[in-house]
Design an enzyme around this catalytic site. Structure first.
Site, PDB file in Angstrom:
ATOM      1  N   ASP A 141       0.847  -1.003  -0.056  1.00 18.83           N
ATOM      2  CA  ASP A 141       0.069   0.031  -0.068  1.00 18.83           C
ATOM      3  C   ASP A 141       0.876   1.180  -0.138  1.00 18.83           C
ATOM      4  O   ASP A 141       0.076   2.074   0.760  1.00 18.83           O
ATOM      5  CB  ASP A 141      -1.079   0.212   1.539  1.00 18.83           C
ATOM      6  CG  ASP A 141      -2.217   1.091   0.864  1.00 18.83           C
ATOM      7  OD1 ASP A 141      -2.743   1.416   2.210  1.00 18.83           O
ATOM      8  OD2 ASP A 141      -2.142   1.500  -0.181  1.00 18.83           O
ATOM      9  N   LYS A 144       2.835   3.734  -5.890  1.00 19.47           N
ATOM     10  CA  LYS A 144       2.236   2.057  -6.521  1.00 19.47           C
ATOM     11  C   LYS A 144       3.380   2.393  -7.430  1.00 19.47           C
ATOM     12  O   LYS A 144       3.378   0.873  -8.109  1.00 19.47           O
ATOM     13  CB  LYS A 144       0.371   3.024  -7.475  1.00 19.47           C
ATOM     14  CG  LYS A 144       0.499   3.758  -5.918  1.00 19.47           C
ATOM     15  CD  LYS A 144      -0.671   2.347  -4.969  1.00 19.47           C
ATOM     16  CE  LYS A 144      -1.181   3.432  -3.766  1.00 19.47           C
ATOM     17  NZ  LYS A 144      -0.440   2.612  -2.517  1.00 19.47           N
ATOM     18  N   ASP A 169      -3.118  -3.146  -2.360  1.00 21.95           N
ATOM     19  CA  ASP A 169      -4.701  -2.261  -2.147  1.00 21.95           C
ATOM     20  C   ASP A 169      -4.033  -1.773  -3.651  1.00 21.95           C
ATOM     21  O   ASP A 169      -3.342  -1.346  -3.864  1.00 21.95           O
ATOM     22  CB  ASP A 169      -4.485  -0.936  -1.455  1.00 21.95           C
ATOM     23  CG  ASP A 169      -5.292  -0.305  -0.557  1.00 21.95           C
ATOM     24  OD1 ASP A 169      -5.271   0.970  -0.171  1.00 21.95           O
ATOM     25  OD2 ASP A 169      -6.464  -0.393  -1.724  1.00 21.95           O
ATOM     26  N   ASN A 170      -5.044  -0.351  -3.989  1.00 25.63           N
ATOM     27  CA  ASN A 170      -5.397   0.366  -5.217  1.00 25.63           C
ATOM     28  C   ASN A 170      -4.620   0.330  -7.084  1.00 25.63           C
ATOM     29  O   ASN A 170      -4.120   1.307  -7.412  1.00 25.63           O
ATOM     30  CB  ASN A 170      -4.469   1.240  -4.712  1.00 25.63           C
ATOM     31  CG  ASN A 170      -4.808   1.907  -3.500  1.00 25.63           C
ATOM     32  OD1 ASN A 170      -3.685   2.709  -3.184  1.00 25.63           O
ATOM     33  ND2 ASN A 170      -5.652   3.488  -3.738  1.00 25.63           N
ATOM     34  N   GLU A 199     -11.759   4.199  -1.297  1.00 25.25           N
ATOM     35  CA  GLU A 199     -12.008   4.304   0.210  1.00 25.25           C
ATOM     36  C   GLU A 199     -12.815   5.833   0.469  1.00 25.25           C
ATOM     37  O   GLU A 199     -13.020   6.862  -0.222  1.00 25.25           O
ATOM     38  CB  GLU A 199     -11.076   4.862   1.397  1.00 25.25           C
ATOM     39  CG  GLU A 199      -9.470   5.780   0.870  1.00 25.25           C
ATOM     40  CD  GLU A 199      -9.067   4.318   0.089  1.00 25.25           C
ATOM     41  OE1 GLU A 199      -9.121   3.963  -0.787  1.00 25.25           O
ATOM     42  OE2 GLU A 199      -7.541   5.446   0.015  1.00 25.25           O
TER      43      GLU A 199
END
Ligand SMILES: Cn1ncc2cc([C@H](O)c3cccc(CNC(=O)c4cc(-c5ccc(F)cc5)cc(O)c4O)c3)ccc21
Ligand SMILES: [Mg+2]
Length: 214
Positions: A141, A144, A169-170, A199
């Site tokens: 996380d 990226k 994540d993401n 989120e």
């Protein structure tokens, strides 16, 4: 007073959560992120997916890249079995300082080791510093564009074993397109996308679960 967002987040925890109650701590952060000021926590919706993957893996030793304020750190640590450990890596000292206080407030500090520094420097030191053979679970996380290089680094340092689960994540927003290509095209991973939302938002996002095949 809190001049930075992490400090304001910590204040919200101290004001609204119960000391020693991890659930109340991340719920207070979710309330803050949803109703006061958007914040880049994995959040309650993707958090449920994180919870279920974590419960399934039940890791003895877990790694988190990107602590931020410790939201997912607390979410993960609360589900660890007695004697299990989570190592979380944060390079930003201001974030780390707040995260330590939020982790302590939740009462999960005995399960968590927060190491300060960039992942690229710390990953090669994991074995010697923490006597780790390999990780059972890794939550990505952080930046990226570091997902691919750090995954390769974990492989090269022998920190992944047959069955290690990576959860990123993401992968849609902000997005990690190179990472998706890497794990989905590699014969060394079995990958699956868990569709969700960014989120505190209606924008699509999701988590990519990738099992290392050795
Ligand atoms: C090398 N190294 N080693 C340790 C380490 C630790 C860090 C920090 O913890 C850190 C600081 C800033 C940003 C991140 C990555 N996170 C994000 O960028 C993100 C963005 C959004 C979003 C989505 C939509 C928007 F419109 C804006 C932001 C939603 C999300 O869930 C995120 O995780 C992580 C950084 C590099 C590190
Ligand atoms: Mg994130």
């Amino acid at each position: 007073t809190g001049s930075t967002q992490p400090q304001r987040m910590l204040e919200a925890v101290q004001k609204n959560a119960t000391k020693g109650d991890p659930e109340s701590v991340f719920s207070a952060i979710d309330y803050y992120g949803r109703h006061k000021e958007w914040a880049m926590n994995v959040g309650d919706e993707k958090g449920l997916i994180l919870d279920s993957v974590l419960t399934e893996v039940n890791p003895s030793i877990a790694l988190e890249l990107g602590t931020y304020c410790g939201y997912s750190t607390v979410r993960i640590a609360r589900l660890l079995s007695p004697g299990s450990k989570l190592i979380t890596v944060e390079f930003n000292p201001a974030f780390a300082a707040v995260a330590r206080q939020i982790i302590a407030y939740a009462g999960v500090q005995d399960k968590v080791t927060l190491v300060e520094g960039p992942s690229g420097d710390l990953i090669p030191k994991m074995k010697e510093r923490f006597g780790i053979k390999s990780f059972d679970f890794v939550f990505l996380d952080h930046w990226k564009d570091r997902y691919v290089p750090d995954t390769k680094l974990l492989e090269d340092c022998g920190l992944l074993r047959k069955g290690t689960v990576l959860l990123a994540d993401n992968v849609i927003c902000p997005g990690a397109p190179e990472y998706l290509k890497y794990v989905r095209n590699s014969p060394r991973y079995e990958s699956r996308y868990f569709k969700s939302n960014l989120e505190y938002s209606k924008v699509e996002d999701g988590l990519e679960k990738s099992v290392f095949l050795g």
